[in-house]
Write a protein that holds these residues in place. Structure first.
Motif, short mmCIF file in Angstrom:
data_model
loop_
_atom_site.label_atom_id
_atom_site.label_comp_id
_atom_site.label_asym_id
_atom_site.label_seq_id
_atom_site.Cartn_x
_atom_site.Cartn_y
_atom_site.Cartn_z
N VAL A 71 30.55 41.26 21.74
CA VAL A 71 31.29 40.09 22.21
C VAL A 71 32.33 40.58 23.21
CG1 VAL A 71 32.78 38.17 21.58
CG2 VAL A 71 30.94 38.86 20.04
N LEU A 72 32.21 40.15 24.44
CA LEU A 72 33.12 40.60 25.49
C LEU A 72 34.20 39.55 25.71
CD1 LEU A 72 30.49 42.00 28.03
CD2 LEU A 72 31.74 43.22 26.25
N THR A 73 35.43 39.99 25.68
CA THR A 73 36.56 39.09 25.93
C THR A 73 37.53 39.80 26.86
OG1 THR A 73 37.82 39.94 24.04
CG2 THR A 73 36.37 38.04 23.65
N ARG A 74 38.57 39.10 27.25
CA ARG A 74 39.63 39.75 28.01
C ARG A 74 40.96 39.46 27.35
NH1 ARG A 74 40.82 36.21 33.50
NH2 ARG A 74 40.50 34.15 32.62
N LEU A 75 41.88 40.37 27.51
CA LEU A 75 43.21 40.19 26.96
C LEU A 75 44.05 39.38 27.95
CD1 LEU A 75 43.90 43.79 25.61
CD2 LEU A 75 43.13 41.78 24.32
N ILE A 76 44.77 38.41 27.44
CA ILE A 76 45.60 37.56 28.28
C ILE A 76 47.05 38.01 28.17
CG2 ILE A 76 46.44 35.22 28.67
CD1 ILE A 76 43.83 34.20 27.52
N VAL B 97 35.58 26.39 51.03
CA VAL B 97 35.54 26.67 52.46
C VAL B 97 35.51 28.17 52.75
CG1 VAL B 97 36.77 26.36 54.64
CG2 VAL B 97 36.73 24.50 52.96
N LYS B 98 36.28 28.94 51.99
CA LYS B 98 36.44 30.36 52.28
C LYS B 98 35.74 31.28 51.28
CE LYS B 98 39.13 30.07 55.92
NZ LYS B 98 38.74 30.63 57.24
N GLY B 99 35.17 30.68 50.23
CA GLY B 99 34.52 31.50 49.22
C GLY B 99 35.48 32.25 48.32
N GLU B 100 36.75 31.81 48.30
CA GLU B 100 37.73 32.46 47.44
C GLU B 100 37.37 32.24 45.97
OE1 GLU B 100 42.53 32.08 46.54
OE2 GLU B 100 41.79 31.73 48.58
N LYS B 101 37.49 33.29 45.18
CA LYS B 101 37.13 33.18 43.77
C LYS B 101 38.23 32.50 42.97
CE LYS B 101 35.46 35.88 39.84
NZ LYS B 101 35.13 37.24 39.33
N ILE B 102 37.84 31.56 42.14
CA ILE B 102 38.78 30.87 41.26
C ILE B 102 38.71 31.49 39.87
CG2 ILE B 102 39.31 28.70 40.07
CD1 ILE B 102 38.47 27.19 42.49
N ASP B 103 39.85 31.77 39.29
CA ASP B 103 39.91 32.15 37.88
C ASP B 103 39.95 30.85 37.09
OD1 ASP B 103 40.96 32.79 35.24
OD2 ASP B 103 41.33 34.80 36.03
N GLY B 104 38.84 30.50 36.46
CA GLY B 104 38.72 29.20 35.79
C GLY B 104 39.72 29.01 34.67
N LEU B 105 40.02 30.07 33.94
CA LEU B 105 40.98 29.95 32.85
C LEU B 105 42.38 29.69 33.39
CD1 LEU B 105 41.71 30.05 29.86
CD2 LEU B 105 41.89 32.55 30.06
N ALA C 222 49.57 31.23 33.36
CA ALA C 222 48.43 31.06 34.27
C ALA C 222 48.52 32.03 35.44
CB ALA C 222 48.39 29.62 34.79
N MET C 223 49.72 32.25 35.95
CA MET C 223 49.89 33.21 37.04
C MET C 223 49.58 34.63 36.57
SD MET C 223 53.14 31.84 39.27
CE MET C 223 54.07 30.84 38.11
N SER C 224 49.96 34.95 35.35
CA SER C 224 49.63 36.27 34.81
C SER C 224 48.13 36.45 34.65
CB SER C 224 50.32 36.48 33.45
OG SER C 224 51.71 36.61 33.61
N VAL C 225 47.47 35.39 34.20
CA VAL C 225 46.02 35.46 34.00
C VAL C 225 45.31 35.72 35.33
CG1 VAL C 225 43.98 34.09 33.40
CG2 VAL C 225 46.00 34.02 31.93
N SER C 226 45.74 35.03 36.39
CA SER C 226 45.07 35.17 37.69
C SER C 226 45.53 36.41 38.46
CB SER C 226 45.30 33.93 38.54
OG SER C 226 46.65 33.84 38.95
N GLY C 227 46.72 36.90 38.12
CA GLY C 227 47.25 38.07 38.82
C GLY C 227 48.01 37.75 40.08
N ASP C 228 48.22 36.46 40.34
CA ASP C 228 49.02 36.05 41.49
C ASP C 228 49.55 34.64 41.24
OD1 ASP C 228 46.90 34.32 42.01
OD2 ASP C 228 46.08 35.53 43.63
N SER C 229 50.21 34.08 42.25
CA SER C 229 50.84 32.76 42.06
C SER C 229 49.91 31.61 42.40
CB SER C 229 52.11 32.67 42.93
OG SER C 229 51.77 32.78 44.31
N ARG C 230 48.63 31.89 42.70
CA ARG C 230 47.70 30.88 43.16
C ARG C 230 47.62 29.63 42.26
NH1 ARG C 230 45.64 28.33 47.41
NH2 ARG C 230 43.96 29.40 48.47
N PRO C 231 47.63 29.76 40.92
CA PRO C 231 47.49 28.56 40.08
C PRO C 231 48.64 27.56 40.24
CG PRO C 231 47.10 30.55 38.80
CD PRO C 231 47.67 30.99 40.10
#
Length: 353
Positions: free
Chosen positions: A3-8, A187-195, A233-242
């Motif tokens: 079972v693969l998960t990620r730490l938040i 438009v740009k193919g930027e990846k979204i972190d769904g969580l 949410a910003m920590s999860v994505s690694g930037d301020s995008r959310p």
């Protein structure tokens, strides 16, 4: 099958309720935070200092440091002061500037931070970013998330109501920021972190849809939780995008072009979000957002924070320059000044007076 998960990355303690400050000593006694009780507490000269007399007896091992403001120099000085103290953790007690100074100082000396905000002005109380004034204006610095967040809603009620209103604008602007992220993906193919997107969107929607007002404990609870979730949410994505799109570009443009006249961060973000929603063709959503912001006493027109239409056109035109590389509805449309002015006139008609 594994079972693969990620730490938040998130705080080990989040305590949001009336009277939470009474149990701060117990939170800090958690061995994951402090095993010896030696703490460096950064306070402001205002709300934080007033709470010192109340909290000092329950924190016998704490050393108290008064922070003068919210500049990079203040944060570096605080880090230097606490470096020789051999503390277990840093506690930031006060408004957003103190929390950001404490976050930066704690990161600089390699200590965990406990955030104890005394107002709900913006989502920086639990974000992995410290925003500090510097010689060039204002900078954003990456830092670890707080290890704990304690928000006493009784203390929040004592702060001026404008801070709560600003927090509403910042939280609601998540909805526009996520729409910009989705646009960049198409438009740009930027990846979204769904969580990260889900956390930030639901935080904004919870505040937008809540029927209560700034004086209701239930509403303050939801707002405080939303601001914490936005930071996570910003920590999860690694930037301020959310939590940062065209809404925040407009906010930063106000700050950079009119530093002495700019309104509160959250006020400008809320206004920017309502206008950005209109720009992307979400006219009903824009009108509803403006209606909710007005109900809470927030501005939805630049004139309501002292700016002319021409000044707002300049702000919107300049806004993309504040976040190079970030793709939002502003970059997508690339409107010229006359187009911005015409669209703004349509926006004013759509949201009503």
């Amino acid at each position: 099958m594994p079972v693969l998960t990620r730490l938040i990355p998130s705080p080990v303690v989040v305590d949001i309720r009336p009277g939470a400050l009474d149990d701060l000593g117990g939170v800090l006694a958690d061995e994951r935070i402090s095993h010896s009780g030696k703490l460096a507490v950064a306070v402001s000269g205002g709300s934080g200092a007033r709470l010192r007399a109340r909290l000092e007896p329950s924190l016998p091992g704490a050393a108290w440091y008064e922070v003068g403001g919210g500049t990079l120099d203040d944060a570096v000085r605080l880090a230097s002061d606490i470096k020789a103290g051999h503390y277990d953790a840093v506690v930031g007690l006060g408004g957003g500037k103190i929390i950001d100074c404490a976050k930066f100082a704690a990161a600089r000396v390699g200590l965990p931070l406990v955030a104890v905000p005394t107002n709900l002005a913006h989502d920086g109380l639990c974000s992995p970013v410290a925003t500090l004034d510097n010689d060039a204006g204002r900078g954003s610095y990456g830092v670890p998330n707080p290890i704990a967040v304690v928000i006493d809603l009784d203390v929040i009620r004592e702060a001026p109501v404008r801070f709560v209103r600003a927090g509403i604008g910042d939280a609601v602007s998540n909805i526009s920021a996520i729409a910009d992220w989705e646009l960049a993906a198409r438009v740009k193919g930027e990846k979204i972190d769904g969580l990260a997107a889900a956390i930030a969107r639901q935080a904004g929607e919870a505040v937008l849809r809540h029927p209560g007002g700034v004086g209701d404990t239930g509403f303050l609870q939801v707002l405080a939780e939303a601001l914490v979730l936005s930071g996570i949410a910003m920590s999860v994505s690694g930037d301020s995008r959310p939590s940062s799109g065209a809404c925040h570009e407009i906010n930063h443009a106000f700050d950079l072009l009119f530093p002495k006249r700019a309104a509160a961060h959250g006020e400008q973000c809320g206004l920017g979000a309502a206008f950005a929603m209109y720009l992307r063709g979400a006219h009903d959503e824009s009108a509803y957002m403006a209606e909710v912001l007005r109900r809470h006493g927030l501005p939805v027109l630049p004139e309501e924070i002292g700016f002319t239409v021409d000044e707002f056109v300049r702000v919107v035109e300049f806004a993309p320059e504040t976040r190079p590389g970030r793709y939002t509805i502003l970059e997508h449309l690339d409107l010229k000044p006359e187009q911005i002015k015409d669209t703004y006139a349509d926006y004013v008609k759509a949201i009503g007076s």
